[in-house]
Scaffold this active site. Sequence first.
Site, short mmCIF file in Angstrom:
data_model
loop_
_atom_site.label_atom_id
_atom_site.label_comp_id
_atom_site.label_asym_id
_atom_site.label_seq_id
_atom_site.Cartn_x
_atom_site.Cartn_y
_atom_site.Cartn_z
N LYS A 53 1.09 -1.17 -0.10
CA LYS A 53 0.01 -0.06 0.20
C LYS A 53 0.82 1.22 -0.11
O LYS A 53 0.72 2.20 -0.61
CB LYS A 53 -1.03 -0.02 1.45
CG LYS A 53 -1.96 -1.04 1.06
CD LYS A 53 -2.84 -1.13 2.15
CE LYS A 53 -4.16 -2.12 2.09
NZ LYS A 53 -4.71 -2.74 3.26
N GLN A 97 -4.66 -1.74 9.54
CA GLN A 97 -4.33 -3.30 8.85
C GLN A 97 -4.86 -4.42 9.84
O GLN A 97 -4.45 -4.64 10.62
CB GLN A 97 -2.92 -3.31 8.70
CG GLN A 97 -2.49 -4.55 7.83
CD GLN A 97 -3.26 -4.55 6.29
OE1 GLN A 97 -2.95 -3.43 5.64
NE2 GLN A 97 -4.00 -5.72 5.95
N ASP A 128 -11.16 2.68 3.93
CA ASP A 128 -11.68 1.10 3.80
C ASP A 128 -12.90 1.00 3.78
O ASP A 128 -13.33 -0.07 3.44
CB ASP A 128 -11.07 0.44 5.02
CG ASP A 128 -9.73 -0.34 4.71
OD1 ASP A 128 -9.59 -0.56 3.58
OD2 ASP A 128 -8.95 -0.79 5.58
#
Length: 290
Positions: A53, A97, A128
């Site tokens: 990422k 994460q 997200d």
Amino acid sequence: MSLTWIDGREVAKKWKENAAQRAQALTEKGVTPHLAVIVAGDNPASQVYVRNKENACLRAGIRSTILRLPESCTQEELESAVVALNADQSVHGILVQLPPVSYTHLPLPKGLDEARVLALIDPEKDVDGFHAMNAGKLMSGQPGFVPCTPLGVMKLLEAYNIPTRGRHAVVIGRSNIVGKPMAMLLLAADATVTVCHSKTENLADITRQADILVAAVGKANFVTGDMIKPGATVIDVGINRVDGTLVGDVNAEEAAQKAAYLTPVPGGVGQMTIAMLLSNTLDAAERHGR
Ligand code: NAD
């Protein structure tokens, strides 16, 4: 029946190029798009995801900050990190994460409560799309952040002009990060949607009716040729590690004999996830405007 492989790499490349242009336009206006990632512990798979990422952000001209918390961090430390990023005006997107799926059946390290952490993220920075506010917006058809993987699947269907209106879409999997938002997006795109899961009976009878079949199960080669309607579009979201190689949830060899469109693993959906993360981060920065 001729088969078209859906080239996620190619579609994602265009999205990444577009992201770079958007990032540059923002930078010229004095806004540096900025994604902050919190990763707790040193799970090697999490570290790989985070590095990917970070690299994608840097290539697109998006500033990326990685906050690495030790394996021993407490719930309070994790939550304070989110609160600080919420307050930081330079940060447009925040993500925590999560442990990779293959680890989700293990107890979380040190009993950290992810749900509480996710709920703390400012919904305006929730790139997200996991916050209940954004899940609710998706459900009720309001604009908000949409989880990157199912959003990427929709972009693949669009890129290949695969119609959804009135088509029967069957989603295998009902997780909050893939299956459920996938079903909502297909519904919003006028498909007739069936969601299947681990308790579904006569699964193959249902999947054989699918014009569009999305597999998000987390089991290698789970979808076999006899489960696929001839001429269907088959989207393989699965990422499973078998003897050191990546394998999807679909038995690609068998699916290739039946499907009209098929995503490869790797090189399919996975490529789109990061591209959508960049896009969501830029949406946040453009909306925020500073
Ligand atoms: P999950 O474990 O949270 O959910 C799996 C789903 O599969 C569950 O809803 C369960 O009901 C269903 N399921 C399990 N066994 C089944 C069975 N026998 N029959 C029917 N349904 C069954 O996983 P997830 O987070 O939704 O991820 C699914 C897969 O997608 C994994 O392989 C994961 O690695 C992959 N994934 C890929 C990306 C990407 O970027 N390509 C992103 C996220 C997840």
